[in-house]
Enzyme design. Structure first.
Site: not given
Length: 336
Positions: A122, A159
């Site tokens: 992220h 993910d």
């Protein structure tokens, strides 16, 4: 497998209620304790050039100073303490080590898997978010591309959350192909099928936003019909798997239905793909917040790459998975 691991990664203390805790790495080590051919490697050669190439210099200094001052809440979810900077650098170092090992021929029971934290996918060029400070997979890819003879790197991010940071960093570049399996509508809300890259990177981003309830058959069908053909056409020198385990059917923060065996089959298919196209293969840990499911997933991949045959999973995809697959094929992915 060879597991990159540094004790400093345990000192990134997010607090007793935070899902991204040091217990994640402890659980993995406990679960691997009785497994054969487990080797821990404390990589230390910091990939400074790659870190600086991926992240804004002022941002890096801000994070370093934030941690030196004792840390705190960078944002509502992303927590730092004094040791976080060193842990984040170690995590990035382990990811770069995994890329090097893969490119130097490590395979089978020596396949490299970086067990670093904080996770990374992220983190964007100039900001931390979603538990992430440095983008480990992106740094590993950039580090690999700085080696002689390495022209292209592919990243498969499974993910359950979209790796917005990895996508953003490489969105306009032609030398990195980023593919993401993630749950539609989940944090951070990015990763639509229409996000396919820009400028020189057009067609080098592949987003697969599965609806909640998708599982093994959906992941395997999209890998077979779309990801594998795309990566074969791209001809990368290295495949990096951003290996989160939070799409597991028993993970506490997602609604996906991937099984432990499903991760093993997917890893086997990616390994077969890497062999077919003569690419190195490296794994970099991302999320996974049920300690038992996370550690079981890592062990499953270790056993498969250590020579155990993965289970056979060949049911048809769900209606939702088929819809995603159809939309990708309609855009031309998998057939170029």
């Amino acid at each position: 497998m060879k597991f990159g691991y540094r004790e400093i990664c345990l000192e990134h203390d997010t607090g007793s209620r935070h899902p991204e805790s040091p217990d994640r790495l402890r659980a993995i080590q406990r679960t691997l304790a009785d497994s054969a051919n487990v080797e821990y490697v404390p990589a230390t050669a910091i990939p400074r050039d790659a870190i600086w190439a991926v992240h804004d210099h002022d941002y890096l200094e801000d994070v370093r100073q934030f941690c030196a001052n004792g840390g705190g809440n960078w944002d509502a979810d992303t927590v730092a303490v004094e040791a976080t900077w060193d842990a984040a650098v170690a995590s990035a170092t382990l990811a770069a080590w995994a890329a090097d090992e893969a490119l130097e021929g490590a395979d089978g029971c020596e396949t490299p898997f970086s067990l670093g934290r904080p996770p990374g996918h992220h983190a964007v060029e100039d900001d931390a978010m979603g538990f992430c400070f440095l983008n480990n997979a992106a740094i590993a890819a950039e580090h690999a591309l700085r080696r002689d003879g390495v022209d292209r790197v592919a990243i498969l991010d499974w993910d359950v959350h979209h790796g917005n940071g990895t996508q953003d960093i490489f969105y306009d570049r032609s030398d990195v192909y980023y593919a993401s399996f993630h749950e539609e509508g989940l944090y951070p809300g990015t990763g639509d099928v229409g996000e396919t890259g820009a400028d020189a990177g057009r067609g080098r981003t592949l987003n697969v936003p599965f609806p909640s309830g998708s599982g093994d058959a959906d992941y395997l069908a999209v890998h077979r019909e779309v990801v594998a053909p795309e990566f074969e056409n791209f001809e990368p020198d290295l495949i990096i798997v951003s290996a989160g385990f939070d799409a597991h059917e028993n993970d506490p923060i997602s609604r996906m239905l991937v099984s432990t065996a499903g991760y093993g089959v997917l890893a086997e298919r990616v390994h077969e793909l890497a062999d077919r196209i003569d690419a190195g293969l490296a794994f970099v840990l991302e999320g996974g917040y049920g300690l038992e499911t996370l550690s079981a997933g890592v062990r499953e991949i270790h056993e498969v790459l250590n020579g155990e045959h993965a289970d056979s999973i060949e049911p048809a995809p769900t209606d939702g998975g088929q819809n995603v697959l159809d939309s990708l094929v309609y855009q031309g992915f998998g057939s170029r």
